[in-house]
Design a protein around this motif. Structure first.
Motif, mmCIF file in Angstrom:
data_model
loop_
_atom_site.group_PDB
_atom_site.id
_atom_site.type_symbol
_atom_site.label_atom_id
_atom_site.label_comp_id
_atom_site.label_asym_id
_atom_site.label_seq_id
_atom_site.Cartn_x
_atom_site.Cartn_y
_atom_site.Cartn_z
ATOM 1 N N GLY A 1 0.656 -1.579 0.381
ATOM 2 C CA GLY A 1 -0.130 -0.283 0.290
ATOM 3 C C GLY A 1 0.815 1.429 -0.173
ATOM 4 N N THR A 2 1.981 1.052 0.529
ATOM 5 C CA THR A 2 3.145 2.771 0.904
ATOM 6 C C THR A 2 3.540 2.814 -0.496
ATOM 7 O OG1 THR A 2 3.632 2.285 3.144
ATOM 8 C CG2 THR A 2 4.692 3.009 2.235
ATOM 9 N N LEU A 3 3.923 1.198 -1.234
ATOM 10 C CA LEU A 3 4.202 2.111 -2.493
ATOM 11 C C LEU A 3 3.748 1.786 -3.783
ATOM 12 C CD1 LEU A 3 6.991 1.285 -4.348
ATOM 13 C CD2 LEU A 3 5.816 -1.093 -4.751
ATOM 14 N N ALA A 4 2.306 1.544 -3.476
ATOM 15 C CA ALA A 4 1.478 2.410 -4.552
ATOM 16 C C ALA A 4 1.518 3.741 -4.040
ATOM 17 C CB ALA A 4 0.395 1.487 -4.108
ATOM 18 N N LEU A 5 0.875 4.389 -3.025
ATOM 19 C CA LEU A 5 0.864 5.556 -2.478
ATOM 20 C C LEU A 5 1.503 6.610 -2.460
ATOM 21 C CD1 LEU A 5 -1.271 7.515 -1.114
ATOM 22 C CD2 LEU A 5 0.152 7.209 1.185
ATOM 23 N N ILE A 6 2.945 5.737 -2.538
ATOM 24 C CA ILE A 6 4.010 6.717 -3.695
ATOM 25 C C ILE A 6 4.322 6.688 -5.229
ATOM 26 C CG2 ILE A 6 7.085 6.663 -3.626
ATOM 27 C CD1 ILE A 6 6.918 5.141 -0.631
ATOM 28 N N LEU A 7 3.742 5.944 -5.572
ATOM 29 C CA LEU A 7 3.926 5.465 -6.847
ATOM 30 C C LEU A 7 2.818 6.375 -8.018
ATOM 31 C CD1 LEU A 7 4.866 1.725 -8.142
ATOM 32 C CD2 LEU A 7 6.586 3.593 -7.649
ATOM 33 N N THR A 8 1.351 6.872 -6.899
ATOM 34 C CA THR A 8 0.863 7.305 -7.586
ATOM 35 C C THR A 8 0.994 9.043 -7.120
ATOM 36 O OG1 THR A 8 -0.951 5.968 -6.428
ATOM 37 C CG2 THR A 8 -1.320 7.945 -6.915
ATOM 38 N N TYR A 9 1.856 9.742 -5.810
ATOM 39 C CA TYR A 9 2.090 10.193 -5.881
ATOM 40 C C TYR A 9 3.315 10.935 -6.966
ATOM 41 C CZ TYR A 9 4.309 14.719 -3.611
ATOM 42 O OH TYR A 9 4.832 15.018 -3.276
ATOM 43 N N PHE A 10 3.829 10.299 -7.503
ATOM 44 C CA PHE A 10 4.753 10.377 -8.966
ATOM 45 C C PHE A 10 4.258 10.850 -9.750
ATOM 46 C CE2 PHE A 10 8.196 9.340 -5.357
ATOM 47 C CZ PHE A 10 9.060 10.720 -5.444
ATOM 48 N N ALA A 11 3.406 9.773 -10.107
ATOM 49 C CA ALA A 11 2.582 9.889 -11.318
ATOM 50 C C ALA A 11 2.124 11.592 -11.502
ATOM 51 C CB ALA A 11 1.386 8.290 -11.584
ATOM 52 N N VAL A 12 0.920 11.327 -10.331
ATOM 53 C CA VAL A 12 0.505 12.703 -10.220
ATOM 54 C C VAL A 12 1.354 13.805 -10.531
ATOM 55 C CG1 VAL A 12 -0.898 14.281 -8.972
ATOM 56 C CG2 VAL A 12 -1.318 12.276 -8.744
ATOM 57 N N LEU A 13 2.039 14.022 -9.745
ATOM 58 C CA LEU A 13 3.765 15.078 -10.030
ATOM 59 C C LEU A 13 3.927 14.757 -11.375
ATOM 60 C CD1 LEU A 13 5.762 14.770 -7.323
ATOM 61 C CD2 LEU A 13 4.366 16.393 -7.460
ATOM 62 N N ALA A 14 3.882 13.577 -12.263
ATOM 63 C CA ALA A 14 4.577 13.235 -13.445
ATOM 64 C C ALA A 14 3.506 14.083 -14.257
ATOM 65 C CB ALA A 14 5.581 12.246 -14.062
#
Length: 63
Positions: free
Chosen positions: A30-43
């Motif tokens: 879940g933490t990894l998914a949250l971090i990847l989602t955050y970076f996708a939004v930033l991109a």
């Protein structure tokens, strides 16, 4: 009555956890998914900002 206040902290007879996770059992997907989602939004925001601010405009040097 000042002497009859009840505590809102842990109960007097606090029980131990049912089962403790070891390091090998902990899987933070879940933490990894949250971090990847955050970076996708930033991109996506960075790409949108590039197209809105800089595409079609001339380069301007300020200073």
């Amino acid at each position: 009555m000042p002497g009859s206040e009840q505590s809102v902290s842990a109960p007097v007879t606090q029980e131990e956890p049912e089962r403790e996770l070891t390091h090998e059992e902990f899987d933070p997907k879940g933490t990894l998914a949250l971090i990847l989602t955050y970076f996708a939004v930033l991109a996506i925001m960075w790409v949108f900002m590039y197209f809105v601010e800089f595409l079609g405009n001339d380069l301007i040097v300020v200073g």
